[in-house]
Write an enzyme that holds these catalytic residues in place. Structure first.
Site, PDB file in Angstrom:
ATOM      1  N   HIS A   1      -1.535   5.225   1.169  1.00 18.19           N
ATOM      2  CA  HIS A   1      -0.216   5.826   0.997  1.00 18.19           C
ATOM      3  C   HIS A   1       0.055   6.873   2.085  1.00 18.19           C
ATOM      4  CE1 HIS A   1      -1.093   4.320  -3.121  1.00 18.19           C
ATOM      5  NE2 HIS A   1       0.165   3.951  -3.032  1.00 18.19           N
TER       6      HIS A   1
ATOM      7  N   ALA B   1       2.723   0.128   2.056  1.00 17.84           N
ATOM      8  CA  ALA B   1       3.208  -0.854   3.038  1.00 17.84           C
ATOM      9  C   ALA B   1       4.267  -0.299   3.991  1.00 17.84           C
ATOM     10  CB  ALA B   1       3.736  -2.082   2.310  1.00 17.84           C
ATOM     11  N   SER B   2       4.422   1.006   4.047  1.00 14.96           N
ATOM     12  CA  SER B   2       5.378   1.552   5.026  1.00 14.96           C
ATOM     13  C   SER B   2       4.860   1.346   6.445  1.00 14.96           C
ATOM     14  CB  SER B   2       5.597   3.052   4.776  1.00 14.96           C
ATOM     15  OG  SER B   2       6.504   3.247   3.715  1.00 14.96           O
TER      16      SER B   2
ATOM     17  N   ASP C   1       5.620   3.547 -11.191  1.00 18.33           N
ATOM     18  CA  ASP C   1       4.659   3.408 -10.095  1.00 18.33           C
ATOM     19  C   ASP C   1       3.435   4.294 -10.383  1.00 18.33           C
ATOM     20  OD1 ASP C   1       3.821   2.536  -7.593  1.00 18.33           O
ATOM     21  OD2 ASP C   1       4.819   4.161  -6.519  1.00 18.33           O
ATOM     22  N   HIS C   2       2.266   3.705 -10.337  1.00 13.84           N
ATOM     23  CA  HIS C   2       1.006   4.438 -10.550  1.00 13.84           C
ATOM     24  C   HIS C   2       0.957   5.224 -11.864  1.00 13.84           C
ATOM     25  CE1 HIS C   2      -0.634   3.490  -6.610  1.00 13.84           C
ATOM     26  NE2 HIS C   2       0.570   3.673  -6.128  1.00 13.84           N
TER      27      HIS C   2
END
Ligand code: G3H
Ligand code: 13P
Ligand code: ZN
Length: 324
Positions: free
Chosen positions: A190, A228-229, A94-95
């Site tokens: 985020h 997307a939390s 991720d990233h």
């Protein structure tokens, strides 16, 4: 010695995304940093029969130790198979921020890597992304790129600022880099503070117009939604009820996630909700059992609550029942 993801029982994201696009759901990408999170993710996806992308950030890799992770992931795959499950499991960086990091992950069994050059000037983003693709594709590893910068963690920008994806760039970027999926910026960020709204005020809609325009220019191409939390209010309240201090949190309402999925998003990244669940349960347990000092006593219930939360997310994304 280099190890291929195939030896670890993993798959890349190509077929996963093809099926998700064809059937109209999104594959969850859940971040983990430790054993309990990994167990919760795998047990949840086995139980609800969902494909899954296990996700490790650069920070997670440093925290958990890359060699240990290299052995934990096939362990998780083995647990799924022992339970009789055939769910496809991918492992994503991720990233990723450098070509070297992406290469190292590819050589250590990752089946998908994200190269996040989104804060770089456009041409540099193209160059670095292309370089990763050139290393990944001969090894059958798939690559996620990003255009547009999310506010928050992508630290070169002020946390106040979104640099939305410019739909006019997406075809050129995909064509010149050869990426397999593309993360876009449509107003998420985020962490637990995604929108500046007063308590009780509605969360503003994401920029679905940008998403629609990107999808129109890239028909059938996998689009990824980061940040997307939902920042689950019940767990924020639990944290605050047991000594925490999280004020003015705001996440993406699930209705908006579902709308994004209906508009070509086929990978949805969720990390913060897992952090909130774990912290809330541990705080509550320790407050209610002040003399307890066996970590299994509080990590066990946290793992169970995490599992339930991941099952609900899979149901929300429509991936539950699609594990084959
Ligand atoms: O996109 C960011 C993820 O939530 C990972 O966060 O870099 O703190 O592990 P981290
Ligand atoms: P959240 O902080 O909203 O969970 O986003 C996670 C993410 O995008 C990981 O790449
Ligand atoms: Zn992200």
């Amino acid at each position: 010695m280099a190890v291929s993801f195939k030896e670890l029982g993993l798959v890349n994201t190509r077929e996963m995304f093809k099926k998700a696009m064809a059937e109209g759901y999104a594959v969850p990408a859940y971040n983990f940093n430790n054993m309990e999170q990994l167990q919760a993710i795998i047990m949840a996806c086995v139980e609800c029969n969902s494909p899954v992308i296990l996700q490790i950030s650069k920070g997670a890799r440093q925290y958990a130790n890359q060699t240990l992770l290299r052995y934990m992931v096939p362990g998780a795959v083995a647990i799924a198979r022992e339970a009789g499950s055939r769910i496809p499991i991918a492992l994503n960086l991720d990233h990723g921020d450098t070509v070297e990091l992406c290469r190292s992950c590819i050589d250590n069994g990752f089946s998908n890597v994200m190269i996040d050059g989104s804060a770089l000037p456009y041409e540099e983003n193209v160059k670095i992304t292309r370089e990763v693709v050139e290393y990944a594709h001969p090894r059958d590893v798939t690559v996620e790129g990003e255009l547009g910068v999310l506010a928050g963690i992508e630290e070169h920008v002020s946390s106040e600022t979104h640099h939305y994806t410019r739909p006019e760039d997406v075809e050129d970027f995909v064509k010149r880099t050869g990426v397999d999926s593309l993360a876009i910026s449509i107003g998420t960020s985020h962490g637990a503070y995604k929108f500046k709204v007063k308590p009780g005020q509605p969360i503003p809609p994401l920029r679905f117009d940008i998403l629609e325009e990107c999808a129109k220019r890239l028909p059938g191409f996998p689009i990824v939604l980061h940040g997307a939390s939902s920042v689950l209010p019940e767990y924020v309240e639990m944290i605050n009820a047991y000594g925490g201090k999280l004020e003015n949190t705001a996440g993406v309402p699930e209705e908006q996630i579902k709308k994004a999925v209906s508009l070509s998003v086929c990978k949805v990244n969720i990390d913060s909700d897992g952090r909130l669940v774990m912290t809330a349960i541990i705080r509550k347990y320790l407050a209610e059992h002040p003399s307890e000092f066996d970590p299994r006593k509080y990590l066990g219930p946290a793992r169970e609550a995490l599992k339930e939360m991941y099952i609900r997310k899979c149901q929300m994304l429509g991936s539950a029942g699609r594990g084959g």
